[in-house]
Design a protein around this motif. Structure first.
Motif, short mmCIF file in Angstrom:
data_model
loop_
_atom_site.label_atom_id
_atom_site.label_comp_id
_atom_site.label_asym_id
_atom_site.label_seq_id
_atom_site.Cartn_x
_atom_site.Cartn_y
_atom_site.Cartn_z
N ASP A 85 1.39 12.50 1.61
CA ASP A 85 0.96 12.56 3.01
C ASP A 85 0.42 11.22 3.49
N ARG A 86 -0.40 10.60 2.68
CA ARG A 86 -0.98 9.30 3.07
C ARG A 86 0.09 8.23 3.23
N ALA A 87 1.07 8.24 2.35
CA ALA A 87 2.17 7.28 2.49
C ALA A 87 2.93 7.56 3.77
N GLY A 88 3.19 8.82 4.05
CA GLY A 88 3.90 9.18 5.28
C GLY A 88 3.13 8.79 6.52
N PHE A 89 1.82 9.03 6.52
CA PHE A 89 1.01 8.67 7.68
C PHE A 89 0.94 7.15 7.87
N ALA A 99 0.82 -1.21 0.00
CA ALA A 99 0.00 0.00 0.00
C ALA A 99 0.86 1.26 0.00
N VAL A 100 1.90 1.28 0.81
CA VAL A 100 2.79 2.45 0.87
C VAL A 100 3.50 2.63 -0.47
N LEU A 101 4.02 1.55 -1.02
CA LEU A 101 4.71 1.65 -2.31
C LEU A 101 3.77 2.10 -3.42
#
Length: 95
Positions: A52-56, A12-14
């Protein structure tokens, strides 16, 4: 603090980072083509949200790990407050 992403979290992050990468490339292309300012800003905002979503997601994983690490730190005589402060600093860097 190590980054410990596995399986679905990592994917998901990638995916979010790749999406942001594509959106940033699109913004660059739009600017080079002289596209409408509103379109450029809209695309740039989408890229920013993806980052931002990846960071969170990374921070959320860090919070889980931190809870475990804080307990270990207490048991090993380390300062869990220092760990909490580091995590807070990371979280605020995204705010």
């Amino acid at each position: 603090m190590e980054l410990d992403l596995a399986g679905a979290e990592l994917k998901a992050v990638l995916n979010r980072l790749r999406r942001a990468q594509g959106q940033i490339s699109g913004v660059i292309r739009m600017i080079e083509e002289g596209r409408d300012c509103e379109e450029v800003v809209t695309q740039l905002a989408a890229a920013s949200r993806a980052l931002d979503r990846a960071g969170f997601a990374i921070i959320a994983t860090g919070l889980q790990k931190c809870m475990t690490d804080m307990e270990s730190a207490r048991n090993n005589g380390e300062d869990p407050e220092a760990m909490r402060a580091r995590l807070e600093k990371l979280f605020l860097s995204l705010a």
